[in-house]
Design a protein around this motif. Sequence first.
Motif, PDB file in Angstrom:
ATOM      1  N   ASP A  87       0.827  -1.213   0.000  1.00 47.43           N
ATOM      2  CA  ASP A  87       0.000   0.000   0.000  1.00 47.43           C
ATOM      3  C   ASP A  87       0.856   1.257   0.000  1.00 47.43           C
ATOM      4  O   ASP A  87       0.507   2.248  -0.643  1.00 47.43           O
ATOM      5  CB  ASP A  87      -0.948   0.003   1.196  1.00 47.43           C
ATOM      6  N   ALA A  88       1.989   1.214   0.710  1.00 45.33           N
ATOM      7  CA  ALA A  88       2.873   2.380   0.780  1.00 45.33           C
ATOM      8  C   ALA A  88       3.539   2.660  -0.557  1.00 45.33           C
ATOM      9  O   ALA A  88       3.859   3.808  -0.871  1.00 45.33           O
ATOM     10  CB  ALA A  88       3.933   2.177   1.862  1.00 45.33           C
ATOM     11  N   THR A  89       3.739   1.637  -1.358  1.00 42.24           N
ATOM     12  CA  THR A  89       4.393   1.827  -2.658  1.00 42.24           C
ATOM     13  C   THR A  89       3.391   2.001  -3.798  1.00 42.24           C
ATOM     14  O   THR A  89       3.787   2.094  -4.952  1.00 42.24           O
ATOM     15  CB  THR A  89       5.310   0.628  -2.976  1.00 42.24           C
ATOM     16  N   GLN A  90       2.126   2.049  -3.486  1.00 43.75           N
ATOM     17  CA  GLN A  90       1.066   2.081  -4.503  1.00 43.75           C
ATOM     18  C   GLN A  90       1.212   3.252  -5.472  1.00 43.75           C
ATOM     19  O   GLN A  90       1.083   3.079  -6.664  1.00 43.75           O
ATOM     20  CB  GLN A  90      -0.302   2.153  -3.813  1.00 43.75           C
ATOM     21  N   GLY A  91       1.468   4.437  -4.998  1.00 44.96           N
ATOM     22  CA  GLY A  91       1.515   5.599  -5.878  1.00 44.96           C
ATOM     23  C   GLY A  91       2.880   5.869  -6.476  1.00 44.96           C
ATOM     24  O   GLY A  91       3.042   6.762  -7.297  1.00 44.96           O
ATOM     25  N   ASN A  92       3.880   5.116  -6.099  1.00 50.48           N
ATOM     26  CA  ASN A  92       5.250   5.349  -6.547  1.00 50.48           C
ATOM     27  C   ASN A  92       5.514   4.554  -7.829  1.00 50.48           C
ATOM     28  O   ASN A  92       5.546   3.329  -7.825  1.00 50.48           O
ATOM     29  CB  ASN A  92       6.214   4.912  -5.426  1.00 50.48           C
ATOM     30  N   SER A  93       5.751   5.271  -8.943  1.00 51.22           N
ATOM     31  CA  SER A  93       5.949   4.596 -10.225  1.00 51.22           C
ATOM     32  C   SER A  93       7.296   3.883 -10.288  1.00 51.22           C
ATOM     33  O   SER A  93       7.429   2.871 -10.966  1.00 51.22           O
ATOM     34  CB  SER A  93       5.838   5.596 -11.371  1.00 51.22           C
ATOM     35  N   ASN A  98       9.751  -2.184  -9.961  1.00 52.59           N
ATOM     36  CA  ASN A  98      10.717  -3.066  -9.295  1.00 52.59           C
ATOM     37  C   ASN A  98      10.206  -4.515  -9.319  1.00 52.59           C
ATOM     38  O   ASN A  98       9.093  -4.796  -8.884  1.00 52.59           O
ATOM     39  CB  ASN A  98      10.900  -2.590  -7.851  1.00 52.59           C
ATOM     40  N   PRO A  99      11.019  -5.449  -9.823  1.00 56.35           N
ATOM     41  CA  PRO A  99      10.582  -6.848  -9.873  1.00 56.35           C
ATOM     42  C   PRO A  99      10.380  -7.457  -8.480  1.00 56.35           C
ATOM     43  O   PRO A  99       9.600  -8.397  -8.317  1.00 56.35           O
ATOM     44  CB  PRO A  99      11.696  -7.566 -10.628  1.00 56.35           C
ATOM     45  N   SER A 100      11.058  -6.921  -7.495  1.00 54.56           N
ATOM     46  CA  SER A 100      10.886  -7.439  -6.134  1.00 54.56           C
ATOM     47  C   SER A 100       9.483  -7.168  -5.626  1.00 54.56           C
ATOM     48  O   SER A 100       8.933  -7.947  -4.846  1.00 54.56           O
ATOM     49  CB  SER A 100      11.899  -6.796  -5.186  1.00 54.56           C
ATOM     50  N   LEU A 101       8.900  -6.072  -6.075  1.00 53.34           N
ATOM     51  CA  LEU A 101       7.538  -5.737  -5.662  1.00 53.34           C
ATOM     52  C   LEU A 101       6.537  -6.740  -6.238  1.00 53.34           C
ATOM     53  O   LEU A 101       5.600  -7.142  -5.549  1.00 53.34           O
ATOM     54  CB  LEU A 101       7.188  -4.310  -6.099  1.00 53.34           C
ATOM     55  N   ALA A 102       6.762  -7.162  -7.465  1.00 54.96           N
ATOM     56  CA  ALA A 102       5.890  -8.181  -8.067  1.00 54.96           C
ATOM     57  C   ALA A 102       6.021  -9.495  -7.307  1.00 54.96           C
ATOM     58  O   ALA A 102       5.022 -10.189  -7.064  1.00 54.96           O
ATOM     59  CB  ALA A 102       6.246  -8.377  -9.536  1.00 54.96           C
ATOM     60  N   ALA A 103       7.244  -9.830  -6.910  1.00 56.88           N
ATOM     61  CA  ALA A 103       7.463 -11.050  -6.129  1.00 56.88           C
ATOM     62  C   ALA A 103       6.772 -10.946  -4.776  1.00 56.88           C
ATOM     63  O   ALA A 103       6.212 -11.928  -4.278  1.00 56.88           O
ATOM     64  CB  ALA A 103       8.951 -11.302  -5.948  1.00 56.88           C
ATOM     65  N   LEU A 104       6.796  -9.749  -4.196  1.00 56.68           N
ATOM     66  CA  LEU A 104       6.131  -9.545  -2.911  1.00 56.68           C
ATOM     67  C   LEU A 104       4.618  -9.703  -3.056  1.00 56.68           C
ATOM     68  O   LEU A 104       3.975 -10.312  -2.201  1.00 56.68           O
ATOM     69  CB  LEU A 104       6.473  -8.157  -2.348  1.00 56.68           C
ATOM     70  N   LYS A 105       4.052  -9.194  -4.145  1.00 58.37           N
ATOM     71  CA  LYS A 105       2.615  -9.356  -4.386  1.00 58.37           C
ATOM     72  C   LYS A 105       2.253 -10.837  -4.493  1.00 58.37           C
ATOM     73  O   LYS A 105       1.248 -11.284  -3.941  1.00 58.37           O
ATOM     74  CB  LYS A 105       2.201  -8.624  -5.669  1.00 58.37           C
ATOM     75  N   ASP A 106       3.077 -11.593  -5.213  1.00 59.67           N
ATOM     76  CA  ASP A 106       2.828 -13.032  -5.345  1.00 59.67           C
ATOM     77  C   ASP A 106       2.913 -13.731  -3.986  1.00 59.67           C
ATOM     78  O   ASP A 106       2.103 -14.606  -3.675  1.00 59.67           O
ATOM     79  CB  ASP A 106       3.831 -13.666  -6.312  1.00 59.67           C
ATOM     80  N   LEU A 107       3.887 -13.335  -3.188  1.00 59.45           N
ATOM     81  CA  LEU A 107       4.056 -13.931  -1.861  1.00 59.45           C
ATOM     82  C   LEU A 107       2.861 -13.632  -0.969  1.00 59.45           C
ATOM     83  O   LEU A 107       2.381 -14.505  -0.242  1.00 59.45           O
ATOM     84  CB  LEU A 107       5.354 -13.436  -1.221  1.00 59.45           C
TER      85      LEU A 107
END
Length: 116
Positions: A87-93, A98-107
């Motif tokens: 949620d904190a990174t939602q507005g940050n393009s 960042n591919p780590s963010l996609a991995a975090l979403k999957d986790l």
Amino acid sequence: FYVLIGTGLALGVGLFLYGIKMTHRVAGPLFKIATYVDQIRDEKFATLYPLRKGDQLVAFYEHFREAHETLREQQARDVKVMRAVLDATQGNSEAAANPSLAALKDLVQTKEKSLG
């Protein structure tokens, strides 16, 4: 002589049936715990159901239930923290790329599924 044989047979059959009943009172809880351990191994934290009335190993099952509940709560806390990061990174393009963010979403999705 026939009374003695009849009494022996009746006693043998009675002890046999009692033995089966008692082993089921121990084997049932062990089977249930083994099933729940397999689910934990597969990262599934389903709701635990109480033992049947008269089952043995009640104290052991309670310790197992407490450990299971602690693991479930840990998973829930992890999901909450990871959701807050997402949620904190939602507005940050920059962060969105960042591919780590996609991995975090999957986790997060995997952990949410494990909680049922």
